[in-house]
Write a protein that holds these residues in place. Structure first.
Motif, PDB file in Angstrom:
ATOM      1  N   GLU A  66       0.803  -1.220   0.000  1.00 20.47           N
ATOM      2  CA  GLU A  66       0.000   0.000   0.000  1.00 20.47           C
ATOM      3  C   GLU A  66       0.841   1.278   0.000  1.00 20.47           C
ATOM      4  OE1 GLU A  66      -2.615   2.970   0.056  1.00 20.47           O
ATOM      5  OE2 GLU A  66      -3.125   0.892  -0.385  1.00 20.47           O
ATOM      6  N   TYR A  67       1.627   1.488   1.057  1.00 24.27           N
ATOM      7  CA  TYR A  67       2.275   2.789   1.209  1.00 24.27           C
ATOM      8  C   TYR A  67       3.304   3.046   0.116  1.00 24.27           C
ATOM      9  CZ  TYR A  67       4.666   6.777   3.221  1.00 24.27           C
ATOM     10  OH  TYR A  67       5.212   8.014   3.404  1.00 24.27           O
ATOM     11  N   GLY A  68       4.111   2.014  -0.203  1.00 24.18           N
ATOM     12  CA  GLY A  68       5.106   2.198  -1.255  1.00 24.18           C
ATOM     13  C   GLY A  68       4.460   2.543  -2.581  1.00 24.18           C
ATOM     14  N   GLY A  69       3.328   1.890  -2.890  1.00 21.95           N
ATOM     15  CA  GLY A  69       2.638   2.181  -4.132  1.00 21.95           C
ATOM     16  C   GLY A  69       2.009   3.556  -4.135  1.00 21.95           C
ATOM     17  N   ALA A  70       1.424   3.948  -3.013  1.00 17.50           N
ATOM     18  CA  ALA A  70       0.787   5.264  -2.936  1.00 17.50           C
ATOM     19  C   ALA A  70       1.821   6.375  -3.068  1.00 17.50           C
ATOM     20  CB  ALA A  70       0.028   5.391  -1.613  1.00 17.50           C
ATOM     21  N   ALA A  71       2.960   6.226  -2.382  1.00 18.15           N
ATOM     22  CA  ALA A  71       4.014   7.246  -2.472  1.00 18.15           C
ATOM     23  C   ALA A  71       4.588   7.307  -3.884  1.00 18.15           C
ATOM     24  CB  ALA A  71       5.115   6.947  -1.457  1.00 18.15           C
ATOM     25  N   THR A  72       4.793   6.147  -4.492  1.00 16.80           N
ATOM     26  CA  THR A  72       5.296   6.108  -5.866  1.00 16.80           C
ATOM     27  C   THR A  72       4.315   6.773  -6.820  1.00 16.80           C
ATOM     28  OG1 THR A  72       6.544   4.074  -5.465  1.00 16.80           O
ATOM     29  CG2 THR A  72       5.968   4.551  -7.745  1.00 16.80           C
ATOM     30  N   TYR A  73       3.038   6.506  -6.615  1.00 14.26           N
ATOM     31  CA  TYR A  73       1.996   7.055  -7.481  1.00 14.26           C
ATOM     32  C   TYR A  73       2.008   8.579  -7.443  1.00 14.26           C
ATOM     33  CZ  TYR A  73      -2.513   6.952  -9.907  1.00 14.26           C
ATOM     34  OH  TYR A  73      -3.509   7.097 -10.830  1.00 14.26           O
ATOM     35  N   ILE A  74       2.054   9.150  -6.232  1.00 10.99           N
ATOM     36  CA  ILE A  74       2.067  10.610  -6.115  1.00 10.99           C
ATOM     37  C   ILE A  74       3.367  11.187  -6.661  1.00 10.99           C
ATOM     38  CG2 ILE A  74       2.148  12.525  -4.471  1.00 10.99           C
ATOM     39  CD1 ILE A  74       0.125  11.106  -2.774  1.00 10.99           C
ATOM     40  N   ALA A  75       4.496  10.551  -6.342  1.00  9.90           N
ATOM     41  CA  ALA A  75       5.794  11.074  -6.787  1.00  9.90           C
ATOM     42  C   ALA A  75       5.875  11.135  -8.305  1.00  9.90           C
ATOM     43  CB  ALA A  75       6.924  10.199  -6.233  1.00  9.90           C
ATOM     44  N   GLU A  76       5.272  10.165  -8.988  1.00  8.76           N
ATOM     45  CA  GLU A  76       5.361  10.117 -10.443  1.00  8.76           C
ATOM     46  C   GLU A  76       4.371  11.064 -11.128  1.00  8.76           C
ATOM     47  OE1 GLU A  76       7.151   5.593 -10.895  1.00  8.76           O
ATOM     48  OE2 GLU A  76       5.061   5.955 -11.439  1.00  8.76           O
ATOM     49  N   PHE A  77       3.435  11.594 -10.371  1.00 13.04           N
ATOM     50  CA  PHE A  77       2.521  12.607 -10.904  1.00 13.04           C
ATOM     51  C   PHE A  77       2.978  14.030 -10.564  1.00 13.04           C
ATOM     52  CE2 PHE A  77      -1.025   9.563 -11.666  1.00 13.04           C
ATOM     53  CZ  PHE A  77      -1.458  10.060 -12.877  1.00 13.04           C
ATOM     54  N   ALA A  78       3.687  14.209  -9.468  1.00 14.32           N
ATOM     55  CA  ALA A  78       3.964  15.548  -8.933  1.00 14.32           C
ATOM     56  C   ALA A  78       5.045  16.271  -9.737  1.00 14.32           C
ATOM     57  CB  ALA A  78       4.402  15.436  -7.471  1.00 14.32           C
ATOM     58  N   PRO A  79       4.964  17.605  -9.840  1.00 14.08           N
ATOM     59  CA  PRO A  79       6.037  18.398 -10.456  1.00 14.08           C
ATOM     60  C   PRO A  79       7.315  18.280  -9.637  1.00 14.08           C
ATOM     61  CG  PRO A  79       4.030  19.700 -10.160  1.00 14.08           C
ATOM     62  CD  PRO A  79       3.841  18.448  -9.387  1.00 14.08           C
ATOM     63  N   ASP A  80       8.449  18.313 -10.306  1.00 13.30           N
ATOM     64  CA  ASP A  80       9.741  18.141  -9.636  1.00 13.30           C
ATOM     65  C   ASP A  80       9.961  19.154  -8.520  1.00 13.30           C
ATOM     66  OD1 ASP A  80      10.343  16.057 -11.400  1.00 13.30           O
ATOM     67  OD2 ASP A  80      11.179  17.453 -12.881  1.00 13.30           O
ATOM     68  N   LYS A  81       9.596  20.412  -8.771  1.00 12.04           N
ATOM     69  CA  LYS A  81       9.875  21.480  -7.810  1.00 12.04           C
ATOM     70  C   LYS A  81       8.901  21.494  -6.633  1.00 12.04           C
ATOM     71  CE  LYS A  81      13.247  23.130 -10.336  1.00 12.04           C
ATOM     72  NZ  LYS A  81      14.660  23.001  -9.890  1.00 12.04           N
ATOM     73  N   LYS A  82       7.824  20.715  -6.731  1.00 12.00           N
ATOM     74  CA  LYS A  82       6.814  20.715  -5.660  1.00 12.00           C
ATOM     75  C   LYS A  82       6.509  19.306  -5.157  1.00 12.00           C
ATOM     76  CE  LYS A  82       4.504  24.974  -7.174  1.00 12.00           C
ATOM     77  NZ  LYS A  82       3.211  25.600  -7.555  1.00 12.00           N
ATOM     78  N   ARG A  83       7.435  18.389  -5.389  1.00  9.59           N
ATOM     79  CA  ARG A  83       7.186  17.002  -5.000  1.00  9.59           C
ATOM     80  C   ARG A  83       7.064  16.857  -3.488  1.00  9.59           C
ATOM     81  NH1 ARG A  83      10.859  14.796  -7.965  1.00  9.59           N
ATOM     82  NH2 ARG A  83       9.430  14.581  -9.722  1.00  9.59           N
ATOM     83  N   GLY A  84       7.813  17.636  -2.746  1.00 11.11           N
ATOM     84  CA  GLY A  84       7.715  17.583  -1.293  1.00 11.11           C
ATOM     85  C   GLY A  84       6.349  18.036  -0.807  1.00 11.11           C
ATOM     86  N   PHE A  85       5.840  19.107  -1.389  1.00 13.82           N
ATOM     87  CA  PHE A  85       4.522  19.614  -0.993  1.00 13.82           C
ATOM     88  C   PHE A  85       3.427  18.604  -1.312  1.00 13.82           C
ATOM     89  CE2 PHE A  85       0.626  21.785  -2.480  1.00 13.82           C
ATOM     90  CZ  PHE A  85       0.181  22.275  -1.260  1.00 13.82           C
ATOM     91  N   TYR A  86       3.416  18.130  -2.564  1.00 12.87           N
ATOM     92  CA  TYR A  86       2.354  17.202  -2.946  1.00 12.87           C
ATOM     93  C   TYR A  86       2.501  15.856  -2.235  1.00 12.87           C
ATOM     94  CZ  TYR A  86       0.737  20.430  -6.523  1.00 12.87           C
ATOM     95  OH  TYR A  86       0.222  21.536  -7.177  1.00 12.87           O
ATOM     96  N   GLY A  87       3.726  15.396  -2.059  1.00 13.42           N
ATOM     97  CA  GLY A  87       3.937  14.136  -1.359  1.00 13.42           C
ATOM     98  C   GLY A  87       3.511  14.197   0.094  1.00 13.42           C
ATOM     99  N   SER A  88       3.593  15.384   0.706  1.00 11.85           N
ATOM    100  CA  SER A  88       3.218  15.508   2.113  1.00 11.85           C
ATOM    101  C   SER A  88       1.726  15.253   2.339  1.00 11.85           C
ATOM    102  CB  SER A  88       3.595  16.896   2.644  1.00 11.85           C
ATOM    103  OG  SER A  88       2.822  17.916   2.025  1.00 11.85           O
ATOM    104  N   TRP A  89       0.929  15.385   1.284  1.00 13.57           N
ATOM    105  CA  TRP A  89      -0.502  15.112   1.430  1.00 13.57           C
ATOM    106  C   TRP A  89      -0.764  13.629   1.699  1.00 13.57           C
ATOM    107  CZ3 TRP A  89      -4.080  18.581   2.397  1.00 13.57           C
ATOM    108  CH2 TRP A  89      -3.837  19.903   2.041  1.00 13.57           C
TER     109      TRP A  89
END
Length: 443
Positions: free
Chosen positions: A138-161
Motif C-alpha cells: 500500500e504505502y510504497g505504491g501510494a508514495a510512488t503514485y504521487i511522486a510520479e505525478f507531482a512536479p519536480d519542484k513541488k514534490r515535497g509539498f504534494y507528497g506531504s498530502w
C-alpha cells in the motif's frame, strides 16, 4: 508533457494530480485508521480474544498480534512491489485497499473467546496477517503514485498530502474510539462498543476503491510501457543494481517507524496503563497533537522543496536525541497540559521526518524498480523496527519498571538514523531517476 516535466502543471494536469493525491491518500488514511483504532481499543481486543488473565497480559497479547501481523508486510511487499512495477501502480493499489479495509472490517464481526474459544485469537491473527500482507503493497505504491505525478519542484509539498492522509486516518481512528470510550460504559465497550470503529473501515475502503478504480496509471509507468522497458524481474534488478541505496532507505525508515509506532500507536496505552493517566488527560492531548501535526505537515513538505530533504531529516534526528527525554519527563508529570506539551515536542520532531518522506524515498530509484524498492525496503524495516515498537516498549517497561524506556528506544533509533541520512543523496528539485541513468551519476 507530464506534470513532472514542469513546475506549473496545466489545469487538466492539476485536476488529475489532485485526484491522484486523493485516491492515494485515502488508502494511507484507511491503513492508519486501522492502526489508530487498534491502538486505542487494544485493551478491549485483549479482553475479547484472549482467556481471562492479568489485564497487562491481555494487552501484551493484543500488541503481540499487532506485531506478528507485521511479519507479513515484507511478504506483501515482495509480492505487490514487483507486481506494481510489471502491471502498473493503479491496478495494485486497487487490490491493496480492498484487502486492507476488508480485513479490518472483518475484525469487527469476529466472535470473541467466550463464544468460539481458541478459534477467536486464531481468526484475529489471520485477519491481522491479511491486513499486514496487503499493507505491504500500500504505502510504497501510494508514495510512488504521487511522486510520479507531482512536479519536480513541488514534490515535497504534494507528497506531504500522503502523510496528511496518515495523520487524518490516525486522528479519525483515535477520535472514534475516544468518543465511544468517553460516552459508553466499560461494560458496553467490552461487549460491543469496540467493534464499531473496525466496522467503519468497510465504507472507507469502498470509497477508496471507487476513487482508485477511476484513475489512470502514472505518466512514468505509461512511458515505461510505451518504450518496452518494463523489467521482467524487478526484484532481481533491484537487488543487483541498487542494493546499497536499498540499505540506506531501510536505515532511514528505522527512525521514522519507531517514531510512528511509538508516538501514534503505543502512546495511548502507555499513558493509560503505565502512567495511569485519566482517559481525558490521555486521549485529548493525543488528538490535539495529531491535529497540530496535520496543520504542519504540508508546510514542512513545501519547506523540503526549498531547503532540501536531508536538512530536515537531520534536524529531526537531532531533535529526537535532544528533546525526547524532556518530552517524556513532561508526560510523566501526568496533567493534561504537561502531557500535551511533551507530546507536542515529540510531534514537532516527527513531522520533520514524515513531511518530506513520500517525496524522498521514491526519488532514490528509477521507474522500473521504484515500486518494488520502496515497498520492500520500507516494509522490511517497518516489520523489524516499527510494528514491533509497541510490543517492545510495553514488554521492557514491564520488565524493567522504567517508564522512560520508550524515550531511550526512540533516541537510539534517531542516533542510528543519522548515518543513512548522511549517506543519502539530495533529491529535492531534481527529476525522478531515468531508467537509463546510472545510479552513481545522481547528485
Amino acid at each position: 508533457m507530464t506534470a513532472s516535466d514542469t513546475a506549473e502543471p496545466t489545469p487538466e494536469q492539476q485536476s488529475l494530480l489532485k485526484r491522484a493525491i486523493a485516491a492515494a491518500a485515502i488508502g494511507n488514511m484507511t491503513e492508519w485508521y486501522d492502526f489508530g483504532v487498534y491502538a486505542y481499543v487494544a485493551i478491549y481486543v485483549g479482553m475479547a480474544f484472549f482467556p481471562e488473565a492479568d489485564p497487562g497480559a491481555q494487552t501484551l497479547s493484543a500488541f503481540g498480534v499487532f506485531a506478528i501481523s507485521f511479519l507479513l508486510r515484507p511478504l506483501g511487499s515482495l509480492f505487490f512491489g514487483p507486481l506494481g512495477d510489471r502491471i502498473g501502480r493503479q491496478k495494485v493499489l486497487a487490490i491493496t485497499i480492498l484487502l486492507m479495509s476488508g480485513s479490518t472490517f472483518l475484525i469487527g464481526l469476529l466472535p470473541g473467546y467466550e463464544t468460539i474459544g481458541i478459534l477467536a485469537p486464531i481468526l484475529l491473527l489471520l485477519c491481522r496477517m491479511l491486513q499486514g500482507f496487503s499493507t505491504g503493497g500500500e504505502y510504497g505504491g501510494a508514495a510512488t503514485y504521487i511522486a510520479e505525478f507531482a512536479p519536480d519542484k513541488k514534490r515535497g509539498f504534494y507528497g506531504s498530502w500522503l502523510e496528511f492522509g496518515t495523520l487524518t486516518g490516525f486522528g479519525f481512528g483515535a477520535l472514534v474510539p475516544t468518543i465511544l470510550i468517553l460516552s459508553l460504559s466499560d461494560a458496553a465497550m467490552n461487549e460491543w462498543g469496540w467493534r464499531i470503529p473496525f466496522l467503519i473501515a468497510g465504507p472507507l475502503g469502498a470509497v477508496g476503491l471507487y476513487l482508485r478504480s477511476k484513475l489512470e496509471d502514472t505518466p512514468a509507468f505509461k512511458n515505461l510501457e510505451h518504450t518496452h522497458k518494463i523489467e521482467k524481474s524487478p526484484l532481481k534488478a533491484l537487488i543487483v543494481g541498487y542494493w546499497k541505496r536499498l540499505l540506506i532507505l531501510m536505515g532511514i525508515v528505522i527512525t521514522i517507524n519507531v517514531g510512528n509506532y511509538t508516538i501514534l500507536t503505543y502512546m495511548e496505552t502507555y499513558l493509560a496503563e503505565e502512567l495511569e493517566i485519566s482517559k481525558t488527560a490521555a486521549l485529548l492531548p493525543l488528538l490535539l497533537v495529531t491535529l497540530m501535526m496535520m496543520v504542519l505537515i504540508t508546510p514542512i513538505g513545501a519547506l523540503s522543496d526549498r531547503v532540501g530533504r536531508k536538512p530536515l531529516f537531520l534536524s529531526a534526528c537531532l531533535c529526537f536525541l535532544v528533546l525526547t527525554y524532556p518530552a517524556f519527563w513532561l508526560i510523566s508529570l501526568g496533567s493534561a497540559f504537561t502531557t500535551f506539551c511533551g507530546l507536542a515536542l515529540l510531534g514537532l520532531c516527527h513531522v520533520q521526518l514524515i513531511g518530506p518522506l513520500a517525496a524522498t524515498l521514491p526519488a532514490m530509484f528509477p521507474t522500473g524498480v521504484r515500486y518494488a524498492a520502496f515497498a520492500i525496503g520500507y516494509n522490511v524495516s517497518t516489520s523489524l523496527f516499527g510494528g514491533t515498537a509497541p510490543f517492545i516498549n510495553d514488554y521492557f517497561v514491564g520488565l524493567t519498571g522504567n517508564n522512560f524506556f520508550p524515550a531511550y528506544y526512540l533516541m537510539a533509533a534517531a542516533a542510528i538514523g543519522i548515518i543513512p541520512v548522511l549517506l543519502m543523496k539530495e533529491t529535492a528539485g531534481q527529476p525522478l531517476m531515468d531508467d537509463d541513468e546510472p545510479l552513481q551519476t545522481r547528485a
